[in-house]
Design a protein around this motif. Sequence first.
Motif, PDB file in Angstrom:
ATOM      1  N   SER A  38      -0.475   0.909  -9.623  1.00  0.00           N
ATOM      2  CA  SER A  38      -1.111   0.004  -8.664  1.00  0.00           C
ATOM      3  C   SER A  38      -1.076   0.647  -7.282  1.00  0.00           C
ATOM      4  O   SER A  38      -0.276   1.550  -7.031  1.00  0.00           O
ATOM      5  CB  SER A  38      -0.357  -1.327  -8.630  1.00  0.00           C
ATOM      6  N   PRO A  39      -1.918   0.186  -6.358  1.00  0.00           N
ATOM      7  CA  PRO A  39      -1.872   0.733  -4.995  1.00  0.00           C
ATOM      8  C   PRO A  39      -0.481   0.592  -4.364  1.00  0.00           C
ATOM      9  O   PRO A  39      -0.028   1.485  -3.653  1.00  0.00           O
ATOM     10  CB  PRO A  39      -2.915  -0.096  -4.238  1.00  0.00           C
ATOM     11  N   GLU A  40       0.215  -0.509  -4.643  1.00  0.00           N
ATOM     12  CA  GLU A  40       1.553  -0.701  -4.098  1.00  0.00           C
ATOM     13  C   GLU A  40       2.529   0.327  -4.661  1.00  0.00           C
ATOM     14  O   GLU A  40       3.315   0.908  -3.917  1.00  0.00           O
ATOM     15  CB  GLU A  40       2.051  -2.121  -4.382  1.00  0.00           C
ATOM     16  N   LEU A  43       1.896   3.683  -3.063  1.00  0.00           N
ATOM     17  CA  LEU A  43       2.463   3.706  -1.714  1.00  0.00           C
ATOM     18  C   LEU A  43       3.975   3.888  -1.779  1.00  0.00           C
ATOM     19  O   LEU A  43       4.544   4.675  -1.026  1.00  0.00           O
ATOM     20  CB  LEU A  43       2.114   2.424  -0.957  1.00  0.00           C
ATOM     21  N   ARG A 129       0.329   0.084   9.452  1.00  0.00           N
ATOM     22  CA  ARG A 129      -0.932   0.220   8.701  1.00  0.00           C
ATOM     23  C   ARG A 129      -0.710   0.069   7.198  1.00  0.00           C
ATOM     24  O   ARG A 129      -1.638  -0.255   6.469  1.00  0.00           O
ATOM     25  CB  ARG A 129      -1.582   1.558   9.017  1.00  0.00           C
ATOM     26  N   GLN A 130       0.498   0.324   6.728  1.00  0.00           N
ATOM     27  CA  GLN A 130       0.777   0.248   5.292  1.00  0.00           C
ATOM     28  C   GLN A 130       1.024  -1.184   4.817  1.00  0.00           C
ATOM     29  O   GLN A 130       1.038  -1.432   3.617  1.00  0.00           O
ATOM     30  CB  GLN A 130       1.989   1.123   4.956  1.00  0.00           C
ATOM     31  N   ALA A 132      -0.801  -3.925   5.025  1.00  0.00           N
ATOM     32  CA  ALA A 132      -1.959  -4.698   4.564  1.00  0.00           C
ATOM     33  C   ALA A 132      -2.144  -4.670   3.052  1.00  0.00           C
ATOM     34  O   ALA A 132      -2.661  -5.627   2.479  1.00  0.00           O
ATOM     35  CB  ALA A 132      -3.220  -4.194   5.247  1.00  0.00           C
ATOM     36  N   SER A 133      -1.713  -3.608   2.395  1.00  0.00           N
ATOM     37  CA  SER A 133      -2.009  -3.455   0.968  1.00  0.00           C
ATOM     38  C   SER A 133      -0.829  -3.782   0.047  1.00  0.00           C
ATOM     39  O   SER A 133      -0.869  -3.432  -1.123  1.00  0.00           O
ATOM     40  CB  SER A 133      -2.482  -2.026   0.702  1.00  0.00           C
ATOM     41  N   VAL A 134       0.202  -4.457   0.559  1.00  0.00           N
ATOM     42  CA  VAL A 134       1.378  -4.720  -0.264  1.00  0.00           C
ATOM     43  C   VAL A 134       1.714  -6.207  -0.290  1.00  0.00           C
ATOM     44  O   VAL A 134       1.228  -6.983   0.534  1.00  0.00           O
ATOM     45  CB  VAL A 134       2.604  -3.908   0.228  1.00  0.00           C
ATOM     46  N   SER A 135       2.562  -6.577  -1.225  1.00  0.00           N
ATOM     47  CA  SER A 135       3.009  -7.962  -1.354  1.00  0.00           C
ATOM     48  C   SER A 135       3.866  -8.344  -0.148  1.00  0.00           C
ATOM     49  O   SER A 135       4.396  -7.467   0.549  1.00  0.00           O
ATOM     50  CB  SER A 135       3.822  -8.110  -2.647  1.00  0.00           C
ATOM     51  N   ALA A 139       6.152  -5.935   2.116  1.00  0.00           N
ATOM     52  CA  ALA A 139       5.801  -5.796   3.528  1.00  0.00           C
ATOM     53  C   ALA A 139       7.038  -5.956   4.404  1.00  0.00           C
ATOM     54  O   ALA A 139       7.208  -5.221   5.386  1.00  0.00           O
ATOM     55  CB  ALA A 139       4.735  -6.829   3.910  1.00  0.00           C
TER      56      ALA A 139
END
Length: 160
Positions: A38-40, A43, A129-130, A132-135, A139
Amino acid sequence: MRPRHLSRRVLLAGGAAALTACSASGPPPQPPSQAPDSPETLLLKELIAEKERTIALYSSLIAGGAQKLVPFRDRHQAHLNELRKHVKATAPTRLSASGSATPSATAMPKTSLSRLRDLERKAAALRARQLASVSPGMAQLIASIGACEAAHAVALPRSL
């Protein structure tokens, strides 16, 4: 003597046996491919690799006698340990007997306090910036890490 005709049932049974024999001699079946991360998770893996590099940079200065940097390195190690809890199958950084992370087999670049300060400043700026795409829970972790990195950029000693 009359020619013998094979029934459809006999032909189908023979064809099925032939197909089975052919497929048995072919390559073994491939296991199902692993689902992409997943994207998370991607990252998190990126953050883990970044933390490992940062720990190695601190460790190289500590090995040269900069004992003042041990608390900074240890905070990065704590971040790394927490990040690893959220990703499966990530190889841990090996610690030496002194508790310092051992650098990878690749040659370490020349490290200085100004380079560490710049690294900490850039890392802290990237964290926002990181988010925005996480739970929400992730975050919070990433924001906490960024706050610590920002504090490091200010708190690092000017000289050793």
